[in-house]
Every structure is written in structure tokens, then in C-alpha cells.
Scaffold this motif. Structure first.
Motif, mmCIF file in Angstrom:
data_model
loop_
_atom_site.group_PDB
_atom_site.id
_atom_site.type_symbol
_atom_site.label_atom_id
_atom_site.label_comp_id
_atom_site.label_asym_id
_atom_site.label_seq_id
_atom_site.Cartn_x
_atom_site.Cartn_y
_atom_site.Cartn_z
ATOM 1 N N GLY A 1 0.781 -1.228 0.000
ATOM 2 C CA GLY A 1 0.000 0.000 0.000
ATOM 3 C C GLY A 1 0.814 1.280 0.000
ATOM 4 O O GLY A 1 0.243 2.361 0.030
ATOM 5 N N TRP A 2 2.134 1.172 -0.011
ATOM 6 C CA TRP A 2 2.972 2.363 -0.038
ATOM 7 C C TRP A 2 3.513 2.519 -1.452
ATOM 8 O O TRP A 2 4.638 2.118 -1.755
ATOM 9 N N GLU B 1 11.907 4.820 1.594
ATOM 10 C CA GLU B 1 10.843 5.808 1.494
ATOM 11 C C GLU B 1 9.567 5.139 2.002
ATOM 12 O O GLU B 1 9.357 3.956 1.804
ATOM 13 N N ALA B 2 8.715 5.949 2.640
ATOM 14 C CA ALA B 2 7.445 5.452 3.167
ATOM 15 C C ALA B 2 6.400 6.546 3.011
ATOM 16 O O ALA B 2 6.722 7.686 2.673
ATOM 17 N N LEU B 3 5.157 6.190 3.259
ATOM 18 C CA LEU B 3 4.080 7.177 3.257
ATOM 19 C C LEU B 3 3.733 7.526 4.689
ATOM 20 O O LEU B 3 3.560 6.638 5.522
ATOM 21 N N ASN B 4 3.617 8.822 4.956
ATOM 22 C CA ASN B 4 3.238 9.251 6.295
ATOM 23 C C ASN B 4 1.715 9.225 6.439
ATOM 24 O O ASN B 4 0.992 8.795 5.534
ATOM 25 N N GLU B 5 1.218 9.719 7.570
ATOM 26 C CA GLU B 5 -0.223 9.689 7.851
ATOM 27 C C GLU B 5 -1.040 10.536 6.873
ATOM 28 O O GLU B 5 -2.246 10.362 6.752
ATOM 29 N N LYS B 6 -0.371 11.433 6.143
ATOM 30 C CA LYS B 6 -1.054 12.258 5.135
ATOM 31 C C LYS B 6 -0.868 11.688 3.728
ATOM 32 O O LYS B 6 -1.145 12.357 2.747
ATOM 33 N N SER B 7 -0.355 10.457 3.651
ATOM 34 C CA SER B 7 -0.062 9.779 2.376
ATOM 35 C C SER B 7 0.980 10.519 1.552
ATOM 36 O O SER B 7 0.994 10.434 0.331
#
Length: 106
Positions: free
Chosen positions: A14-15, A63-69
Motif C-alpha cells: 500500500g505504499w 521511502e514510506a508514506l506518512n499519515e497524510k499519504s
């Protein structure tokens, strides 16, 4: 020590367009991680810390997605915040010695 980086595509979790890069485990490091994993116990927090320290030592970048995508740089100190199911997959992947299991062979 011989360094060889391995990249795990996190898009399957999902990232989108995110990945995490680790140094490949040497035979000695692989054996140590296998022994640590076999000795893991929910009653002994030190055993989980040992596994985490071994994974953290191999981390290069990511790299990742934060809570704000939003895509953000993943740092070593962020590893403990990765969702647990994803972290388990990382352990399994490192233990397998495979290249990224989601890359299509070409």
C-alpha cells in the motif's frame, strides 16, 4: 565484509512508489538472525530487541508514506514505527536471501 544492497518494493503493502533498502546478510549475519528469531519470546523483550537490532544494522535507506499519504524519507530510527505485519515481511524477506520478491524477473 562484502556489501550488496537489496531493495524491497513496498508498493505491494500500500505504499506506492516506496521501497526499503538493506545490505544483504552475510552467512554469519543470516545464521545469527535465524538463531535470534528461533529464540524469540513474547515473555522476553530482549529477544525482540535483538532481532530488531540485527535488522536495523542492515538498513541503508528507504521511502514510506506518512499519515497524510505523503512520501517521506525513511530513517533508521523510523523502523520501529513500520506496521508490524510489514516488519515481519521484512524479516522473512531478509531471511530468505531473495532479491525483491515482487520484482518481475527480466
Amino acid at each position: 565484509m562484502f556489501l550488496s544492497e537489496r531493495t524491497l518494493d513496498l508498493s505491494k503493502y500500500g505504499w506506492k512508489d516506496c521501497s526499503i533498502v538493506f545490505n544483504a546478510l552475510s552467512f554469519e549475519e543470516l545464521t545469527g538472525l535465524q538463531v535470534a528469531k528461533a529464540g524469540w519470546s513474547t515473555e522476553d523483550p530482549k529477544s525482540a530487541e535483538d532481532i530488531f537490532a540485527r535488522i536495523e544494522a542492515q538498513f541503508v535507506r528507504g521511502e514510506a508514506l506518512n499519515e497524510k499519504s505523503e512520501k517521506v524519507e525513511l530513517k533508521k530510527e523510523d523502523l520501529k514505527q513500520i506496521p508490524f505485519d510489514m516488519f515481519v515481511k521484512i524479516i522473512e524477506w531478509l531471511l530468505s536471501g531473495e532479491l525483491d520478491p515482487f520484482l518481475d524477473p527480466a
